[in-house]
Motif scaffolding. Structure first.
Motif, PDB file in Angstrom:
ATOM      1  N   THR A  19       6.416  -0.891  29.550  1.00 25.84           N
ATOM      2  CA  THR A  19       7.668  -0.280  30.011  1.00 25.84           C
ATOM      3  C   THR A  19       8.556  -1.341  30.647  1.00 25.84           C
ATOM      4  OG1 THR A  19       6.904   0.226  32.255  1.00 25.84           O
ATOM      5  CG2 THR A  19       6.381   1.843  30.525  1.00 25.84           C
ATOM      6  N   PHE A  20       9.854  -1.030  30.745  1.00 28.20           N
ATOM      7  CA  PHE A  20      10.778  -1.975  31.384  1.00 28.20           C
ATOM      8  C   PHE A  20      10.474  -2.130  32.878  1.00 28.20           C
ATOM      9  CE2 PHE A  20      13.739  -0.822  27.753  1.00 28.20           C
ATOM     10  CZ  PHE A  20      13.576  -2.034  27.108  1.00 28.20           C
ATOM     11  N   ASP A  21      10.006  -1.060  33.508  1.00 32.63           N
ATOM     12  CA  ASP A  21       9.615  -1.163  34.921  1.00 32.63           C
ATOM     13  C   ASP A  21       8.455  -2.148  35.096  1.00 32.63           C
ATOM     14  OD1 ASP A  21      11.533   0.563  35.866  1.00 32.63           O
ATOM     15  OD2 ASP A  21      10.219   2.341  35.881  1.00 32.63           O
ATOM     16  N   GLN A  22       7.477  -2.068  34.191  1.00 28.77           N
ATOM     17  CA  GLN A  22       6.349  -3.004  34.261  1.00 28.77           C
ATOM     18  C   GLN A  22       6.822  -4.446  34.044  1.00 28.77           C
ATOM     19  OE1 GLN A  22       3.732  -1.419  31.232  1.00 28.77           O
ATOM     20  NE2 GLN A  22       2.542  -0.203  32.712  1.00 28.77           N
ATOM     21  N   LEU A  23       7.766  -4.611  33.144  1.00 32.35           N
ATOM     22  CA  LEU A  23       8.305  -5.946  32.896  1.00 32.35           C
ATOM     23  C   LEU A  23       9.009  -6.471  34.137  1.00 32.35           C
ATOM     24  CD1 LEU A  23       8.913  -8.301  30.951  1.00 32.35           C
ATOM     25  CD2 LEU A  23      10.968  -7.067  30.217  1.00 32.35           C
ATOM     26  N   PHE A  24       9.859  -5.658  34.731  1.00 32.09           N
ATOM     27  CA  PHE A  24      10.596  -6.084  35.925  1.00 32.09           C
ATOM     28  C   PHE A  24       9.633  -6.455  37.053  1.00 32.09           C
ATOM     29  CE2 PHE A  24      12.599  -5.377  40.020  1.00 32.09           C
ATOM     30  CZ  PHE A  24      13.810  -6.042  39.886  1.00 32.09           C
ATOM     31  N   GLN A  53      15.439  -9.678  27.987  1.00 31.95           N
ATOM     32  CA  GLN A  53      16.049 -10.858  28.602  1.00 31.95           C
ATOM     33  C   GLN A  53      16.795 -10.483  29.884  1.00 31.95           C
ATOM     34  OE1 GLN A  53      16.870 -13.131  24.330  1.00 31.95           O
ATOM     35  NE2 GLN A  53      18.581 -12.619  25.626  1.00 31.95           N
ATOM     36  N   ALA A  54      17.585  -9.423  29.807  1.00 25.93           N
ATOM     37  CA  ALA A  54      18.381  -9.004  30.963  1.00 25.93           C
ATOM     38  C   ALA A  54      17.487  -8.590  32.131  1.00 25.93           C
ATOM     39  CB  ALA A  54      19.309  -7.853  30.568  1.00 25.93           C
ATOM     40  N   ILE A  55      16.420  -7.855  31.842  1.00 22.13           N
ATOM     41  CA  ILE A  55      15.513  -7.402  32.900  1.00 22.13           C
ATOM     42  C   ILE A  55      14.767  -8.587  33.507  1.00 22.13           C
ATOM     43  CG2 ILE A  55      13.356  -6.108  33.274  1.00 22.13           C
ATOM     44  CD1 ILE A  55      14.574  -4.038  31.235  1.00 22.13           C
ATOM     45  N   THR A  56      14.353  -9.529  32.660  1.00 20.27           N
ATOM     46  CA  THR A  56      13.682 -10.733  33.155  1.00 20.27           C
ATOM     47  C   THR A  56      14.602 -11.527  34.082  1.00 20.27           C
ATOM     48  OG1 THR A  56      12.275 -10.886  31.190  1.00 20.27           O
ATOM     49  CG2 THR A  56      12.594 -12.904  32.456  1.00 20.27           C
ATOM     50  N   LYS A  57      15.831 -11.694  33.662  1.00 25.53           N
ATOM     51  CA  LYS A  57      16.820 -12.420  34.477  1.00 25.53           C
ATOM     52  C   LYS A  57      17.002 -11.741  35.834  1.00 25.53           C
ATOM     53  CE  LYS A  57      20.455 -15.302  34.968  1.00 25.53           C
ATOM     54  NZ  LYS A  57      20.455 -16.749  34.805  1.00 25.53           N
TER      55      LYS A  57
END
Length: 384
Positions: A69-74, A110-114
Motif C-alpha cells: 500500500t502507499f501508506d506502507q511505502l510512505f 516517486q512522489a510518495i517516496t520524495k
C-alpha cells in the motif's frame, strides 16, 4: 569510516563478471538479477567506481522492505536513516520502477517516496516549510519488485561506461562496459596479439589496452558522490594516486583496430588519441578479407554488423563466411564474435567452441567463441 550496503548494477548476463571483479578487489559478493551486492566504506565507494570495468553503476542500498500500500511505502521510506547520507540542503530527485508489484503507478511511488524523505529530513534537522535543495545531488531510486521496495542512492552519476575518452561514436555503439566484458571473457593477456576487425569507434581495442596496462577505467572522469560531505577530497586524491601507481604504462601491447569504413577509422583514431594510446593501439582502414598476420596465439574480438536493414543481410553473411575462411589459415588464433545471428557459426563455417548469451542493450545476442589450437612448444636448447 562507515560501512554501507552497496550494490553494483550490471547488464543481464554480466553479473558474474562484476562479482569476479569485486572478489579480486577483496569483497564478498551476493548476486541477484542485474545486481551484485557487497559491503564497503566511503573509500570502497570511491575505489569501486574508479576500477569496475563491467558494472553500470555503484549504489548505496538505504533500505529494503515489503510493501503493498502507499501508506506502507510512505512509512517504510520515512523510517530509513536518510540523514546518514544527506545534508539538510541536499538535492534529491527520485526516480522509480515497478515490476510485478501491487503498487504499479511509478509516478505515485516517486512522489510518495520524495514526500517521506522530506518529512524524515525536516524532522531530523528540525526544519519547517520547504527544504531548499541547493546543495549536492543525491539521486534516489525506489524500485519495487514483487511487492518488495528497495531504496538506493546512486554514487556514480553518469553510468560507469562513460570513461571519458569517446569524442565521437557510430550509429550503434557498443557500451564500454560490454566491450570490457568481451575482452574479459576471451581471457586475453597483454602478451598476446589482439585484433578487432570491426572496430567502429575503437571501443573494444581501447578497453583491451586499458586492461592490458591495468589502467583504472574511471581514472579520467568525475562521479556524483565526489560532492557529498562524507566523500572527502583527500580520500579521492589518495585512491586516484593508488590507481596511477598500479598502472603499468610501460607494458608493451600489440593491438590493432581496423574497419572498412573510413569515417569510423577517423573517429577511432581520435578516440585512441583522447585515451592516450596513440602509438600503442594501431588503427587502420581494412576489410576483414585482407587480414594477414605473422603472429601466432592471437585473439580476435569483434562486434560485426547485424544486418538488420533490407539487402544488408546477404552482404554481411558473405563477409562472415570470408572471415571464417581467412581465420582457418591461423589455427592458433582464437576468435570471439558478438552477433544476433543465431546461425553465425554455421555461416562462419566452423562450430563454435562455446556460446554465451549476452544482451547488447535490449538486443539478445550470442558471444560465439572459436578457441585456437595451442602453438607447439619449441624444443629447449640442450644445457651445456
Amino acid at each position: 569510516m562507515t560501512t554501507y550496503q552497496l550494490v553494483a548494477t550490471a547488464a543481464m548476463g554480466l553479473e558474474s563478471l562484476v562479482a569476479d571483479e569485486l572478489k579480486k578487489m577483496g569483497y564478498e559478493t551476493h548476486i541477484d538479477n542485474g545486481r551484485v551486492y557487497f559491503e564497503g566504506t566511503e573509500r570502497d565507494i570511491a575505489k569501486t567506481n574508479l576500477w569496475l570495468r563491467v558494472a553500470d553503476r555503484v549504489k548505496i542500498v538505504v533500505g529494503k522492505f515489503p510493501v503493498k500500500t502507499f501508506d506502507q511505502l510512505f512509512e517504510g521510506v520515512k523510517a530509513l536513516p536518510w540523514e546518514k547520507y544527506m545534508p539538510v540542503d541536499a538535492e534529491f530527485p527520485v526516480t522509480g520502477k515497478s515490476v510485478k508489484a501491487t503498487l504499479y503507478s511509478v509516478p505515485d511511488c516517486q512522489a510518495i517516496t520524495k514526500k517521506a524523505i522530506v518529512e524524515r529530513l525536516k524532522g531530523h534537522y528540525r526544519r519547517l516549510g520547504f527544504l531548499e535543495e541547493t546543495g549536492p545531488k543525491f539521486k534516489v531510486e525506489v524500485s519495487i519488485l514483487k511487492d518488495v521496495a528497495t531504496l538506493t542512492i546512486d554514487t556514480s552519476g553518469n553510468g560507469l561506461h562513460k570513461r571519458g575518452y569517446r569524442t565521437e561514436q557510430g550509429e550503434a555503439p557498443l557500451k564500454e562496459t560490454m566491450a570490457a566484458a568481451l575482452v574479459y571473457l576471451s581471457r586475453w593477456t597483454p602478451a598476446r596479439p589482439f585484433v578487432d576487425p570491426f572496430c567502429g569507434s575503437g571501443t573494444i581495442a581501447l578497453e583491451a589496452a586499458m586492461i592490458g596496462q591495468n589502467i583504472a577505467p574511471g581514472y579520467n572522469r568525475e562521479f556524483i558522490c565526489e560532492d557529498w560531505p562524507m566523500m572527502k577530497a583527500e580520500m579521492w586524491d589518495e585512491v586516484r594516486a593508488e590507481a596511477d601507481e598500479a598502472a603499468d604504462y610501460d607494458q608493451p601491447l600489440n593491438i590493432i583496430a581496423s574497419d572498412i569504413d573510413q569515417r569510423m577509422v577517423a573517429i577511432a583514431k581520435n578516440n585512441v588519441l583522447e585515451a592516450g594510446f596513440e602509438g600503442i593501439v594501431e588503427v587502420k582502414q581494412m576489410q576483414v578479407a585482407d587480414f594477414t598476420t605473422y603472429y601466432t596465439d592471437g585473439v580476435m574480438i569483434g562486434n560485426p554488423p547485424y544486418g538488420e536493414r533490407i539487402g544488408e543481410k546477404e552482404e554481411i553473411e558473405k563477409m562472415i563466411n570470408t572471415m571464417g575462411t581467412v581465420m582457418r589459415k591461423y589455427p592458433t588464433w582464437s576468435v570471439y564474435m558478438l552477433s544476433s545471428m543465431e546461425n553465425f557459426d554455421k555461416i562462419y563455417g566452423k562450430k563454435a567452441t562455446k556460446k554465451r548469451k549476452l544482451f547488447n542493450g535490449a538486443m539478445k545476442t550470442d558471444y560465439f567463441q572459436f578457441w585456437g589450437q595451442r602453438s607447439p612448444r619449441k624444443p629447449q636448447e640442450p644445457k651445456a
